[in-house]
Design a protein around this motif. Structure first.
Motif, PDB file in Angstrom:
ATOM      1  N   SER A 159       0.832  -1.204   0.000  1.00 51.52           N
ATOM      2  CA  SER A 159       0.000   0.000   0.000  1.00 51.52           C
ATOM      3  C   SER A 159       0.865   1.251   0.000  1.00 51.52           C
ATOM      4  O   SER A 159       0.633   2.195  -0.785  1.00 51.52           O
ATOM      5  CB  SER A 159      -0.915   0.006   1.229  1.00 51.52           C
ATOM      6  N   TYR A 160       1.873   1.319   0.871  1.00 46.70           N
ATOM      7  CA  TYR A 160       2.754   2.494   0.920  1.00 46.70           C
ATOM      8  C   TYR A 160       3.596   2.611  -0.346  1.00 46.70           C
ATOM      9  O   TYR A 160       3.891   3.703  -0.826  1.00 46.70           O
ATOM     10  CB  TYR A 160       3.641   2.423   2.165  1.00 46.70           C
TER      11      TYR A 160
ATOM     12  N   LEU B 193      -8.938   0.281  11.646  1.00 47.31           N
ATOM     13  CA  LEU B 193      -9.396   1.419  12.451  1.00 47.31           C
ATOM     14  C   LEU B 193      -8.426   1.685  13.613  1.00 47.31           C
ATOM     15  O   LEU B 193      -8.109   2.843  13.917  1.00 47.31           O
ATOM     16  CB  LEU B 193     -10.802   1.129  12.990  1.00 47.31           C
ATOM     17  N   THR B 194      -7.933   0.623  14.225  1.00 46.94           N
ATOM     18  CA  THR B 194      -6.968   0.762  15.323  1.00 46.94           C
ATOM     19  C   THR B 194      -5.676   1.409  14.841  1.00 46.94           C
ATOM     20  O   THR B 194      -5.095   2.287  15.511  1.00 46.94           O
ATOM     21  CB  THR B 194      -6.665  -0.616  15.941  1.00 46.94           C
ATOM     22  N   VAL B 195      -5.200   0.997  13.658  1.00 49.45           N
ATOM     23  CA  VAL B 195      -3.971   1.582  13.095  1.00 49.45           C
ATOM     24  C   VAL B 195      -4.172   3.078  12.842  1.00 49.45           C
ATOM     25  O   VAL B 195      -3.283   3.908  13.119  1.00 49.45           O
ATOM     26  CB  VAL B 195      -3.565   0.873  11.790  1.00 49.45           C
ATOM     27  N   GLY B 196      -5.356   3.449  12.314  1.00 47.58           N
ATOM     28  CA  GLY B 196      -5.643   4.869  12.059  1.00 47.58           C
ATOM     29  C   GLY B 196      -5.601   5.691  13.343  1.00 47.58           C
ATOM     30  O   GLY B 196      -5.061   6.815  13.366  1.00 47.58           O
TER      31      GLY B 196
ATOM     32  N   THR C 136      -3.856   5.295   2.120  1.00 50.08           N
ATOM     33  CA  THR C 136      -3.009   4.118   2.326  1.00 50.08           C
ATOM     34  C   THR C 136      -3.746   3.059   3.143  1.00 50.08           C
ATOM     35  O   THR C 136      -3.685   1.859   2.846  1.00 50.08           O
ATOM     36  CB  THR C 136      -1.706   4.506   3.051  1.00 50.08           C
ATOM     37  N   LEU C 137      -4.483   3.507   4.155  1.00 46.07           N
ATOM     38  CA  LEU C 137      -5.223   2.555   4.984  1.00 46.07           C
ATOM     39  C   LEU C 137      -6.365   1.885   4.205  1.00 46.07           C
ATOM     40  O   LEU C 137      -6.660   0.702   4.419  1.00 46.07           O
ATOM     41  CB  LEU C 137      -5.782   3.258   6.217  1.00 46.07           C
ATOM     42  N   ILE C 138      -6.987   2.641   3.306  1.00 50.16           N
ATOM     43  CA  ILE C 138      -8.064   2.050   2.486  1.00 50.16           C
ATOM     44  C   ILE C 138      -7.509   0.956   1.587  1.00 50.16           C
ATOM     45  O   ILE C 138      -8.081  -0.144   1.483  1.00 50.16           O
ATOM     46  CB  ILE C 138      -8.765   3.139   1.649  1.00 50.16           C
TER      47      ILE C 138
END
Length: 603
Positions: free
Chosen positions: A25-26, A85-88, A102-104
């Motif tokens: 993702s990154y 969600l926790t990472v966000g 990136t999270l999506i």
């Protein structure tokens, strides 16, 4: 594979997927690389830990993925979503910024890879099952919940020998649609054509709520094909706990009665039987033993099993004790012809309810042995009824027969006289005496079904007395339920009769049983042997002077037979041993038909 090894394997696969998803993702969204190292480190550690926490929380490591379905997919969705969600939240706290794009992308990759890793087990298993060429091509009748359940069970079972290739349903809106990848091919009227076109070897009727006449129609069509026909259990059997919904079984002749089974007024019966003492005569017989089973469902205080045959009484005693350990069960080996023994038993237990099922019922045998018919059916009934009266029994229910109506046989005549005794006793006693008339009981000892089965097993022929012989039929459980319901409805003196629908031709019964046994009429022949002594071409449930038009309970009618002078019957009992066979036979028939000079209606 052990649970620990399986757990380690899944955690290793998930760890790789987590790290792979976030790095990809990154890499896709941050080509300059200026923020990759610090953010990737924080995000990777956060996602790694949170994924395994939520995976355990939503039991991803305890699922049997070979049977994965929507429920398992939902668990994956929740675990991955909460992880992202926790990472966000952690990103917001540590670096004061959430990398939403990136999270999506990470969430999408995470869902896809975790789902693929799990559902690949299911895909592998389904492919392994579906490539089995030895499975029988199966057609399911019914595209509702029942059909869906059966199809899913067959598709997912490695051990199943059946491959569902499609459905049949009379709901026009379902035609040409697919269920679990199998098409709805047509309606019931198209059954024969579809079986031929699709090379069907097996048919399953999967409509638990099917009415009897509807099942009869479907089976009539299915029996013309060469496919084996089976059926899902009825709703009644599933609810009562007799069978499980997935226990597909062969169609039985009992299924083809042209009406629905009689239902019980549970509340009324419970009031009469729960915590009461119940005595059943003839408790080892086919009807008596089923009455005992039905009574025990209402948790009586104790049940007395009275019978003459020690082996049959022992069998039902052991069965009931194994099933109902909290009910006091007492066996009594006794003969209803023994007057003093009947008094002794009644005095000992003081029952609240008596079900009198002890009787000789075989028509040709009783025709040759009228003395035994009188001793058992007449004298025996008087002995039990008198003892019940003296013991202040609340309700006495006698099992009678449709052969007691305009009887032509000794058996029918002695049962009619037994009904007269019951009606007389009701007039002189506080005990409520009633009788219940049955038609022929399928599967009972001495009935036609066990005989036909033996003849089919021996290769035939199946013997039918006359091509136009017709009878009313009911099942053993139905007969027993009617006895219990009669006891609950009893006001005294009634003869209760079940609305048994249309009578059935014996020859049709024989043909159905031959087909149900997997043979054709060419393989198992039917022979006509002639009407036996005492038999009629048809039976009646009520005489012309007995009919009450109204139903007193759904499917139950009350007869209004007049009582008679008991002295005539007592005289018959006293003179019975001295009479010749022909004399006794004629006298029994005369009394049953009110043809004796001194016999007259009372009141």
């Amino acid at each position: 594979m052990s649970y620990r090894l399986r757990l380690l394997l899944l955690m290793a696969v998930d760890s790789f997927i987590v790290l792979f998803s976030i790095f990809i993702s990154y890499w896709l969204l941050n080509s300059t690389g200026s923020i990759i190292f610090s953010i990737i480190t924080i995000s990777s550690i956060s996602l790694f830990i949170s994924h395994h926490v939520y995976a355990h929380l939503f039991k991803l490591y305890k699922k049997v993925w070979a049977y994965a379905s929507i429920q398992e997919l939902s668990a994956i969705f929740k675990a991955v979503s909460f992880s992202i969600l926790t990472v966000g939240i952690i990103q917001l706290i540590i670096v004061q910024q959430i990398y939403i794009r990136t999270l999506i992308v990470t969430w999408i990759l995470h869902i896809l890879l975790i789902g693929a890793s799990r559902f690949s087990w299911r895909i592998y298993r389904d492919l392994k099952i579906n490539i089995n060429p030895n499975k029988k091509r199966t057609l399911i009748i019914g595209a509702g919940d029942g059909g869906l359940f059966v199809a899913r069970q067959l598709i997912s079972s490695e051990k199943s020998e059946l491959d569902p290739v499609g459905f049949i349903d009379d709901d026009f809106s379902k035609l040409n649609l697919e269920i679990l990848g199998r098409p709805v091919l047509g309606q019931v009227k198209d059954l024969a054509r579809i079986v031929d076109e699709k090379k069907i070897k097996h048919i399953i009727i999967a409509i638990p709520s099917l009415k009897k006449f509807e099942l009869n129609n479907i089976f009539a069509i299915a029996s013309k094909t060469k496919a084996k026909t089976q059926i899902m259990p009825s709703v009644e059997d599933i609810i009562s706990g007799k069978v499980h919904v997935n226990e597909i079984r062969d169609v039985q002749v009992e299924d083809l009665l042209g009406r629905d089974p009689v239902e019980l007024d549970i509340e009324a019966i419970s009031d009469k039987l729960t915590e009461k003492t119940v005595l059943v005569t003839g408790a080892g017989g086919s009807i008596g033993s089923e009455i005992c089973r039905q009574v025990c469902r209402f948790h009586p205080k104790q049940i007395i099993l009275l019978g003459h045959g020690e082996n049959s009484i022992y069998d039902i005693e052991m069965e009931l004790k194994n099933t109902y350990s909290n009910i006091h069960i007492e066996p009594e080996i006794a003969d209803v012809q023994d007057k003093e023994r009947m008094k002794m038993v009644m005095e000992k237990y003081r029952p609240d309810v008596v079900y009198h099922a002890a009787a000789h019922k075989h028509v040709p045998l009783m025709e040759r042995n009228p003395h035994e018919a009188v001793k058992n059916n007449v004298t025996g009934t008087r002995n039990v009824a008198t003892a019940a009266h003296e013991a202040n029994v609340k309700v006495f229910v006698m099992v009678s027969t449709d052969k007691a109506v305009n009887p032509t046989s000794v058996m029918g005549a002695t049962k009619r006289i037994a009904e007269m005794i019951i009606q007389h006793m009701d007039k002189i006693s506080k005990t409520r005496f009633v009788a219940v008339r049955f038609g022929n009981v399928l599967g009972s000892r001495g009935s036609v079904i066990p005989l036909f089965k033996k003849q089919i097993l021996a290769g035939g022929p199946v013997t039918v007395t006359h091509p136009h012989m017709i009878r009313y039929f009911m099942t053993i459980p139905e007969a027993s339920r009617l006895v219990l319901q009669a006891g609950a409805l009893a006001k005294g003196g009634e003869i209760f009769v079940l609305d048994m629908g249309e009578p059935v031709k014996i020859i049709d019964l024989a043909k159905n049983l031959i087909r149900l046994s997997g043979f054709s009429e060419e393989e198992i022949k039917i022979e006509f042997t002639g009407i036996r002594p005492g038999e009629k071409l048809f039976e009646e449930l009520l005489g012309k002077d007995e009919v009450h038009d109204e139903q007193i309970y759904p499917q139950i009618y009350r007869g209004k037979t007049p009582p008679v002078n008991i002295n005539v019957i007592i005289d018959l009992i006293n003179r019975c041993p001295s009479l010749q066979v022909d004399e006794l036979r004629q006298e029994v028939l005369d009394i049953a038909h009110f043809r004796v000079d001194e016999l007259h209606y009372v009141g």
